[in-house]
Design a protein around this motif. Structure first.
Motif, PDB file in Angstrom:
ATOM      1  N   ILE A   1       0.858  -1.184   0.000  1.00  0.00           N
ATOM      2  CA  ILE A   1       0.000   0.000   0.000  1.00  0.00           C
ATOM      3  C   ILE A   1       0.892   1.231   0.000  1.00  0.00           C
ATOM      4  N   THR A   2       0.476   2.248  -0.731  1.00  0.00           N
ATOM      5  CA  THR A   2       1.215   3.510  -0.773  1.00  0.00           C
ATOM      6  C   THR A   2       0.420   4.572  -0.029  1.00  0.00           C
ATOM      7  N   LEU A   3       1.068   5.189   0.932  1.00  0.00           N
ATOM      8  CA  LEU A   3       0.466   6.242   1.746  1.00  0.00           C
ATOM      9  C   LEU A   3       1.129   7.562   1.404  1.00  0.00           C
ATOM     10  N   LYS A   4       0.334   8.630   1.428  1.00  0.00           N
ATOM     11  CA  LYS A   4       0.865   9.957   1.113  1.00  0.00           C
ATOM     12  C   LYS A   4       0.614  10.905   2.276  1.00  0.00           C
ATOM     13  N   ALA A   5       1.633  11.690   2.610  1.00  0.00           N
ATOM     14  CA  ALA A   5       1.541  12.690   3.672  1.00  0.00           C
ATOM     15  C   ALA A   5       1.791  14.073   3.093  1.00  0.00           C
ATOM     16  N   ASP A   6       0.911  15.025   3.390  1.00  0.00           N
ATOM     17  CA  ASP A   6       1.069  16.416   2.973  1.00  0.00           C
ATOM     18  C   ASP A   6       1.298  17.274   4.218  1.00  0.00           C
ATOM     19  N   TYR A   7       2.224  18.243   4.111  1.00  0.00           N
ATOM     20  CA  TYR A   7       2.602  19.038   5.272  1.00  0.00           C
ATOM     21  C   TYR A   7       3.327  20.292   4.802  1.00  0.00           C
ATOM     22  N   ARG A   8       3.723  21.145   5.745  1.00  0.00           N
ATOM     23  CA  ARG A   8       4.487  22.347   5.434  1.00  0.00           C
ATOM     24  C   ARG A   8       5.980  22.067   5.578  1.00  0.00           C
ATOM     25  N   VAL A   9       6.752  22.569   4.647  1.00  0.00           N
ATOM     26  CA  VAL A   9       8.205  22.395   4.708  1.00  0.00           C
ATOM     27  C   VAL A   9       8.753  22.953   6.018  1.00  0.00           C
ATOM     28  N   ALA A  10       8.236  24.112   6.446  1.00  0.00           N
ATOM     29  CA  ALA A  10       8.753  24.755   7.656  1.00  0.00           C
ATOM     30  C   ALA A  10       8.608  23.867   8.882  1.00  0.00           C
ATOM     31  N   ASP A  11       7.610  22.978   8.880  1.00  0.00           N
ATOM     32  CA  ASP A  11       7.369  22.132  10.047  1.00  0.00           C
ATOM     33  C   ASP A  11       8.376  21.002  10.171  1.00  0.00           C
ATOM     34  N   LEU A  12       9.261  20.849   9.176  1.00  0.00           N
ATOM     35  CA  LEU A  12      10.370  19.907   9.297  1.00  0.00           C
ATOM     36  C   LEU A  12      11.478  20.462  10.188  1.00  0.00           C
ATOM     37  N   ASN A  13      11.406  21.768  10.451  1.00  0.00           N
ATOM     38  CA  ASN A  13      12.418  22.418  11.302  1.00  0.00           C
ATOM     39  C   ASN A  13      13.828  22.217  10.745  1.00  0.00           C
ATOM     40  N   GLY A  14      13.924  22.235   9.418  1.00  0.00           N
ATOM     41  CA  GLY A  14      15.225  22.120   8.774  1.00  0.00           C
ATOM     42  C   GLY A  14      15.785  20.714   8.699  1.00  0.00           C
ATOM     43  N   LYS A  15      15.021  19.707   9.121  1.00  0.00           N
ATOM     44  CA  LYS A  15      15.507  18.329   9.154  1.00  0.00           C
ATOM     45  C   LYS A  15      15.049  17.557   7.907  1.00  0.00           C
ATOM     46  N   VAL A  16      15.718  16.432   7.653  1.00  0.00           N
ATOM     47  CA  VAL A  16      15.330  15.536   6.559  1.00  0.00           C
ATOM     48  C   VAL A  16      14.112  14.733   7.000  1.00  0.00           C
ATOM     49  N   PRO A  17      13.033  14.711   6.210  1.00  0.00           N
ATOM     50  CA  PRO A  17      11.861  13.937   6.627  1.00  0.00           C
ATOM     51  C   PRO A  17      12.163  12.446   6.706  1.00  0.00           C
ATOM     52  N   HIS A  18      11.690  11.827   7.759  1.00  0.00           N
ATOM     53  CA  HIS A  18      11.754  10.384   7.940  1.00  0.00           C
ATOM     54  C   HIS A  18      10.340   9.867   8.194  1.00  0.00           C
ATOM     55  N   VAL A  19      10.051   8.681   7.703  1.00  0.00           N
ATOM     56  CA  VAL A  19       8.785   8.029   7.989  1.00  0.00           C
ATOM     57  C   VAL A  19       9.039   6.924   9.007  1.00  0.00           C
ATOM     58  N   GLN A  20       8.348   7.017  10.120  1.00  0.00           N
ATOM     59  CA  GLN A  20       8.444   5.986  11.144  1.00  0.00           C
ATOM     60  C   GLN A  20       7.249   5.049  11.006  1.00  0.00           C
ATOM     61  N   LEU A  21       7.513   3.750  11.012  1.00  0.00           N
ATOM     62  CA  LEU A  21       6.469   2.735  10.907  1.00  0.00           C
ATOM     63  C   LEU A  21       6.424   1.928  12.191  1.00  0.00           C
ATOM     64  N   SER A  22       5.232   1.653  12.654  1.00  0.00           N
ATOM     65  CA  SER A  22       5.053   0.776  13.804  1.00  0.00           C
ATOM     66  C   SER A  22       3.714   0.079  13.650  1.00  0.00           C
ATOM     67  N   GLY A  23       3.564  -1.078  14.244  1.00  0.00           N
ATOM     68  CA  GLY A  23       2.321  -1.807  14.115  1.00  0.00           C
ATOM     69  C   GLY A  23       2.031  -2.619  15.357  1.00  0.00           C
TER      70      GLY A  23
END
Length: 882
Positions: free
Chosen positions: A847-869
């Protein structure tokens, strides 16, 4: 002193808006001021104030409102600022959202009046008239002073919502001027004000002070006020529309005036000459015909085009005033269907699936947060918001117009608003002024769907007539409903709404019983109560000790309600133990809470969707209690105060997908719900039943046509033998090409939840037996792989993550959650709008999931996706921006 001011949005009926400029007076060099409107047709909103308690500012209004009064030691506060909001803005307290810090606030300071003061300069042109406008009352009542003169006292300025306009032309001086406002203390049981009832801990000041704009407006001899637009859309063709534009032309002088009122709508011009006697007001009326109009729809049904009406008054050969408003061409009606209130938009029945709105606890206006909340609401598929007793500022209505979210407004329960037997003559007057002011303010918005003049109780004959007369004066053109409860009123009759609870935990199958709060008719406020957020969010407002105490269901929780009824997790926790097994620790409780929140919220909104097309006792609407939080809590929300989305949100989002396949907890039937207006043919429903060990026990397919704006049954889920006590159901809705257009996974039990309806209370139906879902605790460990990527466009960014179950032996990867992080192991990026979440995969599925957000809310960091189940260990994957 440097100070930035933003451009202000246009104000209906007041004229042009200009930027506010900082000015400095000699008397108080640090007191930034604003210039009064200098020419006809301008409006300037007061951008900020100085605020002080009357215990310190003892001089009185005559002195405080004079230029030269020294206020340099007063607090600087925003334009819309209650006393508590002003103190918070000045860092007088630590984080009042955290733990019990709000208890530190000394409430004695709010038993006396507080003063607001603002200096400004003026250089009025000859013939210019200046007006001071209050766009709502001063909570709970107050005084208005200008340059040493009292303009109005507490007999006039009273109540949360009445608007006032004062002609201050004779008091305005060239040069320095000063406005002073006094806000008295608030008693929600005495005053027609704003109360948070049991929605959160109470604000310590009970919202004393200002919560709406104060503005200075100017015009020439003739002012334009109360611009209103109605559209008559002959149904069902939608081929043309008749637009009626009305505006009140007011003579501000003691001499007769002749004004030309002209305007445009969609490129069509109109004009009219109006003769006005001294101080006289007349209504100018215009009609415009639109061929092939751009029709406004709720977002699930169509587009949201907006028109603008722009008017100008000319007197004595010079522009005197302007007015403008946006509007939409649409028709809203309502009727009773088997006792339930059913709305229709543009002739199409409209199933209300909405939520109850909570304003900020301190009535602060954060436009970005309001917009973020509406975006989350729309992304969830929720089509309506109920505003009970807390009508928002104008910006929310503008946003709803653009997004196509319907709004149902009205008064609140459980305070002075419904203590009708205590109403004095003054209360009756204020109630009428409140209704008229609010109706005038919001009537042009196409997102409005109706007005509730009562909540838990319909007003008796006296107050009902006051409200109806007020709405008539405002030319309110939408449904008026007596209350949100099944109580008839003398003139309006049955409201077609029910308010039978629940407000606290019930299992999923509750919603399929058409009695009580189940899916029949219009349920005006119902929900399963506790909605415990994920641990990331809990840590923002609970101390470690408070988090540890969550497993004690009999302990009072400060971040639940102040009322004894809703102050404990109580039988929500008992049901969690009975259904999922007693949590081993707070982390386990939070994990299981998401399962419970997801399944019960999905069931509530699916049940009302399924029964929408029933012949017997159909559902016509439901308001989930509630949509959002005024302050961080663990109950009554679909997304939390920090805009994090958890199991409660995604269960609801699943239920309200535009083309959706679902399971019925009462009769095991399958159904397809279509929120669009067009039929969709060539569909197939595939239902697969799995044991916990992954063994497939049944697999059936059923062709179906999804009727537009309706639900249809699509067969029944098979009941194979040999099921494990906890088992899975996967539903797939496929199009004619075999592409999956909807996917829905249930975890069910061979043992049903049972309820004792005979022992129901107004907030709860007791549960006597529990479904056995404990098998989920013994799931074999699942395994997934993930790839992710991100793109940025301007201020916005998107991250997609593809998750694949790579496990063998039929192992399910259950209830997988994706969260976006500021770098590896970093804080969660909020708000983030996910296409889906908490998903379940069988071996080989992706399954492909998509996340939309503001660049500024990354606080200058590289986005990472955390998965847990539920049975999948935590992992992360980097998704650098491209």
């Amino acid at each position: 002193m440097s100070r930035r001011f933003r451009w202000l949005a246009a104000v209906v009926g007041l004229g042009l808006v200009v930027p506010l400029l900082p000015v400095t007076t000699a008397a108080a060099q640090e007191h930034a001021t604003t210039a009064a409107p200098a020419r006809a047709g301008e409006v300037r909103t007061i951008p900020d104030w100085r605020m002080q308690t009357s215990r310190t500012a003892t001089a009185g209004g005559a002195a405080i409102s004079r230029p030269g009064f020294n206020d340099v030691n007063w607090l600087k506060v925003p334009a819309r600022s209650t006393v508590m909001a002003g103190l918070i803005a000045n860092n007088r307290y630590p984080d009042l959202n955290y733990s019990t810090t709000m208890k530190q606030v000394d409430t004695a300071q709010f038993t006396v009046p507080w003063w607001y003061r603002k200096g400004f300069t003026a250089d009025p042109a000859p013939g210019t008239h200046t007006f001071l406008k209050l766009n709502g009352g001063i909570l709970a009542r107050g005084e208005v002073w200008l340059n040493g003169t009292k303009i109005a006292g507490t007999d006039k300025v009273i109540g949360a919502y009445p608007t006032h306009e004062f002609d201050v032309t004779s008091l305005i001086r060239k040069g320095d001027n000063t406005i002073a406002l006094r806000a008295d203390s608030v008693n929600p049981d005495r005053d027609l004000t704003i109360h948070f009832i049991d929605w959160a801990q109470f604000p310590p000041d009970r919202n004393q002070g200002l919560f709406r704009d104060v503005a200075l407006a100017s015009s020439g001899a003739v002012s334009l006020r109360n611009l209103r637009v109605d559209s008559d859309l002959p149904l069902p063709s939608l081929a043309n529309a008749n637009i009626t534009v009305k505006v009140d032309a007011r003579n501000n002088t003691d001499q007769q005036q002749t004004a030309e009122v002209s305007g445009t709508v969609d490129g069509q011009s109109f004009r009219q000459t109006v003769s006005l006697g001294a101080k006289q007001t007349k209504t100018a009326t215009f009609t415009v015909k639109l061929d092939n109009p751009r029709v406004w729809w709720p977002f699930q049904m169509g587009a949201q085009p907006l028109y603008e009406a722009a008017l100008t008054a000319t007197a004595g050969g010079a522009a005197s005033d302007t007015a403008r408003t946006t509007f939409g061409v649409r028709e809203v009606e309502s009727k009773l269907v088997q006792g339930g209130r059913q709305f229709s938009v543009n002739g199409k029945p409209f199933l209300v699936r909405g939520g109850g709105w909570a304003s900020d606890l301190f009535l602060r206006t954060d436009l970005r947060k309001i917009e973020d909340q509406l975006k989350l609401t729309k992304a969830m598929g929720m089509n309506t918001i109920r505003l009970e007793g807390k009508p928002e500022n104008d910006e929310l209505y503008d946003m709803a117009d653009r997004m196509g979210i319907m709004l149902l407004t009205g008064w609140e329960c459980c305070s002075k608003w419904e203590k009708y037997d205590t109403f004095t003559a003054e209360d009756n007057r204020v109630a009428g002024e409140s209704a008229e002011s609010e109706a005038r303010r919001v009537r042009n918005h196409p997102s409005m769907i109706g007005f509730l003049i009562g909540s838990d109780y319909a007003p008796p004959a006296t107050q009902e007539k006051i409200y109806l007369d007020a709405l008539k004066r405002a030319e309110w053109n939408l449904p008026v409903i007596s209350s949100a409860k099944a109580l008839s009123s003398p003139q309006l009759g049955s409201p077609g709404m029910k308010m039978e609870g629940p407000y606290w935990w019930v299992p999923p199958n509750y919603w399929y019983n058409k009695d009580k709060g189940g899916a029949s008719g219009f349920a005006s406020e119902v929900g399963p109560g506790p909605t415990v957020p994920e641990l990331d969010s809990l840590k923002k407002f609970l101390s470690p000790n408070e988090i540890n105490a969550l497993t004690d269901y009999n302990a009072k929780q400060y971040h639940l309600a102040p009322s004894d009824t809703f102050s404990k997790l109580s039988f929500w926790g008992t049901a969690l133990d009975g259904r999922y097994g007693k949590p081993a620790n707070p982390e386990d409780l939070v994990r299981k809470a998401q399962l419970a929140n997801y399944e019960v919220n999905r069931a509530q909104l699916e049940a009302f969707g399924r029964n929408w097309s029933d012949q017997d006792k159909p559902s016509t609407g439901v308001i989930y209690w509630m949509l959002n939080n005024a302050w961080p809590t663990m109950y009554w929300h679909l997304f939390d105060y920090n805009l994090a989305t958890a199991g409660s949100y995604f269960g609801a989002k699943t239920a309200m997908r535009p083309l959706h396949v679902q399971y019925s907890y009462d009769d095991s039937s399958l159904a397809v719900m279509n929120t669009g207006l067009q039929d969709v043919s060539g569909l197939t429903v595939q239902a697969t039943v799995f044991n916990l060990d992954g063994a497939q026990k049944a697999d059936v397919s059923q062709p179906v046509t999804a009727k537009g704006n309706a639900s249809v049954r699509a067969g029944t889920l098979p009941k194979p033998s040999g099921l494990s006590s906890t088992y899975f159901v996967r539903l797939l809705l496929k199009d004619s090409a075999g592409t999956v257009v909807d996917r829905n996974v249930y975890w069910l039990s061979t043992k049903a939840d049972k309820l004792n309806y005979a022992a129901s209370t107004w907030y709860h139906t007791p549960q006597t037996e529990y479904a056995d879902l404990k098998g989920l605790n013994g799931l074999a460990q699942g395994s997934v792989t993930a790839t992710a990527s991100s793109t940025a466009s301007g201020e916005s960014a998107s991250t997609t993550v593809t998750v694949t179950n790579n496990g063998g032996g039929g192992k399910v990867s259950f209830f997988l959650r994706a969260s976006l992080r500021q770098g590896a192991g970093g804080a969660e990026v909020l708000p983030t709008t996910w296409s889906d979440n908490y998903v379940t995969l069988w071996p080989g599925e992706s399954i492909t999931l998509k996340a939309d957000y503001r660049v500024a809310d990354l606080n200058g960091k590289v986005p990472h996706v955390q998965l847990s189940g539920h049975n999948v260990p935590k992992s992360e994957v980097a998704a650098p921006l491209r």
